[in-house]
Write a protein that holds these residues in place. Structure first.
Motif, PDB file in Angstrom:
ATOM      1  N   LEU A  88      61.093  52.685 -19.952  1.00 16.20           N
ATOM      2  CA  LEU A  88      59.839  53.328 -20.340  1.00 16.20           C
ATOM      3  C   LEU A  88      59.758  54.764 -19.845  1.00 16.20           C
ATOM      4  O   LEU A  88      59.233  55.630 -20.541  1.00 16.20           O
ATOM      5  CB  LEU A  88      58.639  52.539 -19.805  1.00 16.20           C
ATOM      6  N   ILE A  89      60.276  55.017 -18.673  1.00 13.42           N
ATOM      7  CA  ILE A  89      60.186  56.379 -18.128  1.00 13.42           C
ATOM      8  C   ILE A  89      61.466  57.183 -18.359  1.00 13.42           C
ATOM      9  O   ILE A  89      61.707  58.191 -17.717  1.00 13.42           O
ATOM     10  CB  ILE A  89      59.774  56.374 -16.643  1.00 13.42           C
ATOM     11  N   HIS A 103      54.474  60.261 -22.250  1.00 15.64           N
ATOM     12  CA  HIS A 103      54.548  60.202 -20.797  1.00 15.64           C
ATOM     13  C   HIS A 103      54.915  61.575 -20.233  1.00 15.64           C
ATOM     14  O   HIS A 103      54.312  62.048 -19.272  1.00 15.64           O
ATOM     15  CB  HIS A 103      55.581  59.139 -20.376  1.00 15.64           C
ATOM     16  N   LEU A 104      55.900  62.233 -20.816  1.00 20.74           N
ATOM     17  CA  LEU A 104      56.305  63.559 -20.340  1.00 20.74           C
ATOM     18  C   LEU A 104      55.171  64.575 -20.471  1.00 20.74           C
ATOM     19  O   LEU A 104      54.979  65.408 -19.576  1.00 20.74           O
ATOM     20  CB  LEU A 104      57.539  64.050 -21.093  1.00 20.74           C
ATOM     21  N   MET A 105      54.417  64.501 -21.553  1.00 21.45           N
ATOM     22  CA  MET A 105      53.269  65.400 -21.707  1.00 21.45           C
ATOM     23  C   MET A 105      52.233  65.118 -20.620  1.00 21.45           C
ATOM     24  O   MET A 105      51.663  66.050 -20.045  1.00 21.45           O
ATOM     25  CB  MET A 105      52.656  65.257 -23.099  1.00 21.45           C
ATOM     26  N   ALA A 106      52.007  63.849 -20.332  1.00 21.96           N
ATOM     27  CA  ALA A 106      51.035  63.491 -19.295  1.00 21.96           C
ATOM     28  C   ALA A 106      51.514  63.942 -17.915  1.00 21.96           C
ATOM     29  O   ALA A 106      50.711  64.400 -17.091  1.00 21.96           O
ATOM     30  CB  ALA A 106      50.777  61.984 -19.316  1.00 21.96           C
ATOM     31  N   VAL A 107      52.813  63.822 -17.649  1.00 25.49           N
ATOM     32  CA  VAL A 107      53.357  64.281 -16.366  1.00 25.49           C
ATOM     33  C   VAL A 107      53.092  65.778 -16.195  1.00 25.49           C
ATOM     34  O   VAL A 107      52.742  66.235 -15.101  1.00 25.49           O
ATOM     35  CB  VAL A 107      54.874  63.980 -16.265  1.00 25.49           C
ATOM     36  N   GLN A 108      53.233  66.543 -17.274  1.00 26.91           N
ATOM     37  CA  GLN A 108      53.017  67.993 -17.220  1.00 26.91           C
ATOM     38  C   GLN A 108      51.562  68.362 -16.988  1.00 26.91           C
ATOM     39  O   GLN A 108      51.268  69.386 -16.373  1.00 26.91           O
ATOM     40  CB  GLN A 108      53.497  68.649 -18.529  1.00 26.91           C
ATOM     41  N   ASN A 109      50.655  67.524 -17.477  1.00 24.49           N
ATOM     42  CA  ASN A 109      49.232  67.871 -17.466  1.00 24.49           C
ATOM     43  C   ASN A 109      48.403  67.167 -16.404  1.00 24.49           C
ATOM     44  O   ASN A 109      47.278  67.588 -16.154  1.00 24.49           O
ATOM     45  CB  ASN A 109      48.620  67.592 -18.842  1.00 24.49           C
ATOM     46  N   ALA A 110      48.920  66.103 -15.813  1.00 17.86           N
ATOM     47  CA  ALA A 110      48.106  65.313 -14.887  1.00 17.86           C
ATOM     48  C   ALA A 110      48.905  65.002 -13.622  1.00 17.86           C
ATOM     49  O   ALA A 110      49.847  64.208 -13.670  1.00 17.86           O
ATOM     50  CB  ALA A 110      47.640  64.023 -15.562  1.00 17.86           C
ATOM     51  N   PRO A 111      48.537  65.608 -12.512  1.00 17.98           N
ATOM     52  CA  PRO A 111      49.261  65.352 -11.263  1.00 17.98           C
ATOM     53  C   PRO A 111      49.306  63.864 -10.889  1.00 17.98           C
ATOM     54  O   PRO A 111      50.307  63.411 -10.331  1.00 17.98           O
ATOM     55  CB  PRO A 111      48.472  66.156 -10.222  1.00 17.98           C
ATOM     56  N   ASP A 112      48.255  63.111 -11.198  1.00 18.23           N
ATOM     57  CA  ASP A 112      48.253  61.675 -10.870  1.00 18.23           C
ATOM     58  C   ASP A 112      49.354  60.930 -11.600  1.00 18.23           C
ATOM     59  O   ASP A 112      49.928  59.983 -11.069  1.00 18.23           O
ATOM     60  CB  ASP A 112      46.898  61.039 -11.191  1.00 18.23           C
ATOM     61  N   VAL A 113      49.655  61.355 -12.823  1.00 13.99           N
ATOM     62  CA  VAL A 113      50.739  60.727 -13.572  1.00 13.99           C
ATOM     63  C   VAL A 113      52.079  61.055 -12.935  1.00 13.99           C
ATOM     64  O   VAL A 113      52.941  60.186 -12.790  1.00 13.99           O
ATOM     65  CB  VAL A 113      50.714  61.143 -15.064  1.00 13.99           C
ATOM     66  N   ALA A 114      52.250  62.298 -12.527  1.00  8.39           N
ATOM     67  CA  ALA A 114      53.502  62.692 -11.861  1.00  8.39           C
ATOM     68  C   ALA A 114      53.694  61.913 -10.563  1.00  8.39           C
ATOM     69  O   ALA A 114      54.794  61.429 -10.278  1.00  8.39           O
ATOM     70  CB  ALA A 114      53.501  64.193 -11.592  1.00  8.39           C
ATOM     71  N   ILE A 115      52.639  61.761  -9.797  1.00  8.94           N
ATOM     72  CA  ILE A 115      52.718  61.014  -8.541  1.00  8.94           C
ATOM     73  C   ILE A 115      53.045  59.548  -8.799  1.00  8.94           C
ATOM     74  O   ILE A 115      53.920  58.966  -8.145  1.00  8.94           O
ATOM     75  CB  ILE A 115      51.411  61.168  -7.742  1.00  8.94           C
TER      76      ILE A 115
END
Length: 128
Positions: A88-89, A103-115
């Motif tokens: 998935l990741i 998911h990659l777009m969310a990682v770029q825009n939301a620090p909580d997703v990256a964490i």
């Protein structure tokens, strides 16, 4: 199920749920309609906007249902769940392209997703 296996399965389940929660909030963004948690819940269940999260949702359900059957739960089931989470990741060759892009777009825009993604990756490393 051994205590170690149960602990590792719980760790994966928690990491997946944390990622799921972060992705839901990232997808909802600042939309005022989602200030009501019930609206958000019903949209996560039935709105096409959140349909890309279905694979992650199903993985969490499958893992947690398997964990509930302590007699049948095995290291192989945990390994399968870990491989599915990795796909998935973006780990491996056969990943869900739509999920991976969102998911990659969310990682770029939301620090909580990256964490949460980092936590899941660290969990997957410990499981292998």
């Amino acid at each position: 199920m051994s205590d170690d296996l149960a602990k590792r399965a719980a760790e994966l389940s928690t990491a997946l749920r944390d990622l799921h929660k972060a992705l839901i909030h990232a997808e909802a963004g600042d939309d005022p309609a989602y200030a009501n948690p019930y609206t958000l819940l019903f949209d996560v269940i039935g709105n096409p906007r959140f349909a890309w999260l279905e694979g992650l949702s199903q993985l969490i359900v499958v893992l947690d249902e398997a964990r509930a059957d302590k007699e049948k739960f095995s290291a192989e089931i945990l390994a399968d769940a870990a491989r599915s989470a990795g796909r998935l990741i973006g780990e491996g060759e056969d990943h869900d392209t739509q999920f991976r892009l969102r998911h990659l777009m969310a990682v770029q825009n939301a620090p909580d997703v990256a964490i949460a993604t980092g936590k899941l990756r660290a969990t997957l490393v410990r499981l292998t």
